[in-house]
Design an enzyme around this catalytic site. Structure first.
Site: not given
Ligand code: COA
Length: 332
Positions: A114, A259, A289
């Site tokens: 990215c 980004h 993204n």
């Molecule tokens: N739909 C519904 N539920 C989902 C899901 C989806 N697409 N993806 C995960 N969940 C669930 C998980 O299973 C978890 O459930 P649980 O609490 O029963 O275990 C719950 O949602 C919370 O998941 P969590 O990973 O704690 O959510 P979060 O608030 O950290 O958000 C992201 C997840 C991925 C959106 C966030 O961590 C993020 O944006 N990270 C950066 C990722 C990124 O940008 N990567 C590229 C960088 S270049």
């Protein structure tokens, strides 16, 4: 000293829109979850038969037209991508061929995920500063949809990514419009938190086989929380360096184009930078993204919306797999 400027810029996204509601049918997710966690409403995914170079080509042609040059004037092509048409060679020689460039210019890819677009700017800027090359085509383009597990198992990552391409022509500056600075960084301790493992030589001797695919090593995998924490720390740090090097205050900056990974990451970065919300550009809701594509796509749309004009100072920043991160300051 010779400086470089962005003489032309273009972008292209696939026609095929995939909404959060479409994903609800594939991944056991919901529009509400995706919007609340990421700000994404829809993304574009290529349809069968469109390779990354097909997606990138119109972006390259737009950038070339805007720069007012001919393809024969291009001295080098450098592509930043993690989803090249083939495992090798790189996508740059494919773009060279598709543009109809028959002279033996140099063409190669870099892999900085990215952060690739700012890495490309830094590399291109060096070639211009040393007068080695005059017109360089830089391409940031990814077809992330082919790296996603589009089943409920892949929902945590599958909802985040889209496909998109951007390209610029970098040429010697002729007035004040120029790249003012670039800063690029990496921290290899982040490799295990965000990657697409296969095909890779780690899976000797075949790089890819049925077992590797069954284990999902060909999909993008991440530790979302760790990536989130690092992104909201590293991008503001890189922006601070750009501001210090160029002696800039917030009032001097017209727009920050970061980004586009997650609206919450962008909001957290704006807060850390003490940047007014309206100076942090966002189009993540439309495209998700697109990895190497996000920054040039956002720059093009910001120009179309009149968000910055000639003479304005804009800052770019990115964070991604590696980890890699970067910033650039540009006087447009
Ligand atoms: N739909 C519904 N539920 C989902 C899901 C989806 N697409 N993806 C995960 N969940 C669930 C998980 O299973 C978890 O459930 P649980 O609490 O029963 O275990 C719950 O949602 C919370 O998941 P969590 O990973 O704690 O959510 P979060 O608030 O950290 O958000 C992201 C997840 C991925 C959106 C966030 O961590 C993020 O944006 N990270 C950066 C990722 C990124 O940008 N990567 C590229 C960088 S270049």
């Amino acid at each position: 000293m010779i400086k470089s400027k962005i003489a032309g810029i273009g972008y292209n996204v696939p026609k095929n829109i995939v909404s959060n509601f479409d994903l609800e049918k594939m991944m056991d997710t919901s529009d509400e979850w995706i919007q609340t966690r990421t700000g994404i409403r829809e993304r574009r995914w290529v349809e069968d038969g469109m390779a990354n170079s097909d997606l990138a080509l119109p972006a390259c042609q737009q950038a070339i037209r805007m720069a007012g040059i001919q393809v024969k004037d291009i001295d080098a092509i450098i592509v930043g991508t993690v989803t090249s048409d083939y495992n090798f060679p790189g996508m740059a020689p494919i773009i060279q061929q598709k543009l109809g460039i028959t002279s033996n210019i140099r063409a190669f890819d870099i892999s900085a995920a990215c952060s690739a677009f700012i890495y490309l700017l830094e590399i291109g800027d060096q070639f211009i500063q040393t007068s080695k090359y005059k017109n360089i085509l830089l391409v940031g383009s990814d077809v992330m949809s082919c790296t996603l597990d589009k089943t409920p198992n892949g929902r945590a990552t599958g909802v985040l990514f889209g496909d998109g391409a951007g390209a610029v022509i970098l040429s010697p500056a002729t007035d004040d419009s120029c790249i003012l600075s670039t800063h690029t960084f990496a921290d290899g301790s982040g490799v295990e938190n965000l990657h697409g493992k296969a095909p890779g030589s780690k899976f000797y001797p075949n790089r890819i086989n049925k077992e590797i695919i069954e284990q999902g090593h060909h999909f993008i995998t991440q530790n979302g929380r760790e990536v989130f924490k690092n992104a909201v720390t590293r991008m503001p740090e890189a922006v601070k360096l750009a501001m210090e090097e160029n002696n800039l205050a917030i009032e001097d900056i017209k727009l920050v184009i970061a980004h586009q990974a997650n609206a919450r990451i962008l909001e957290a970065c704006a807060t850390k930078m003490q940047l007014p919300e309206e100076k942090m550009y966002m189009n993540i809701h439309k495209y998700g993204n697109t990895t190497a594509g996000t920054i040039p796509i956002a720059m093009c749309e910001a120009i179309q919306e009149g968000r910055f004009q000639k003479g304005d100072i804009i800052l770019l920043t990115a964070f991604g797999a590696g980890y890699t991160w970067a910033s650039a300051a540009i006087r447009w």
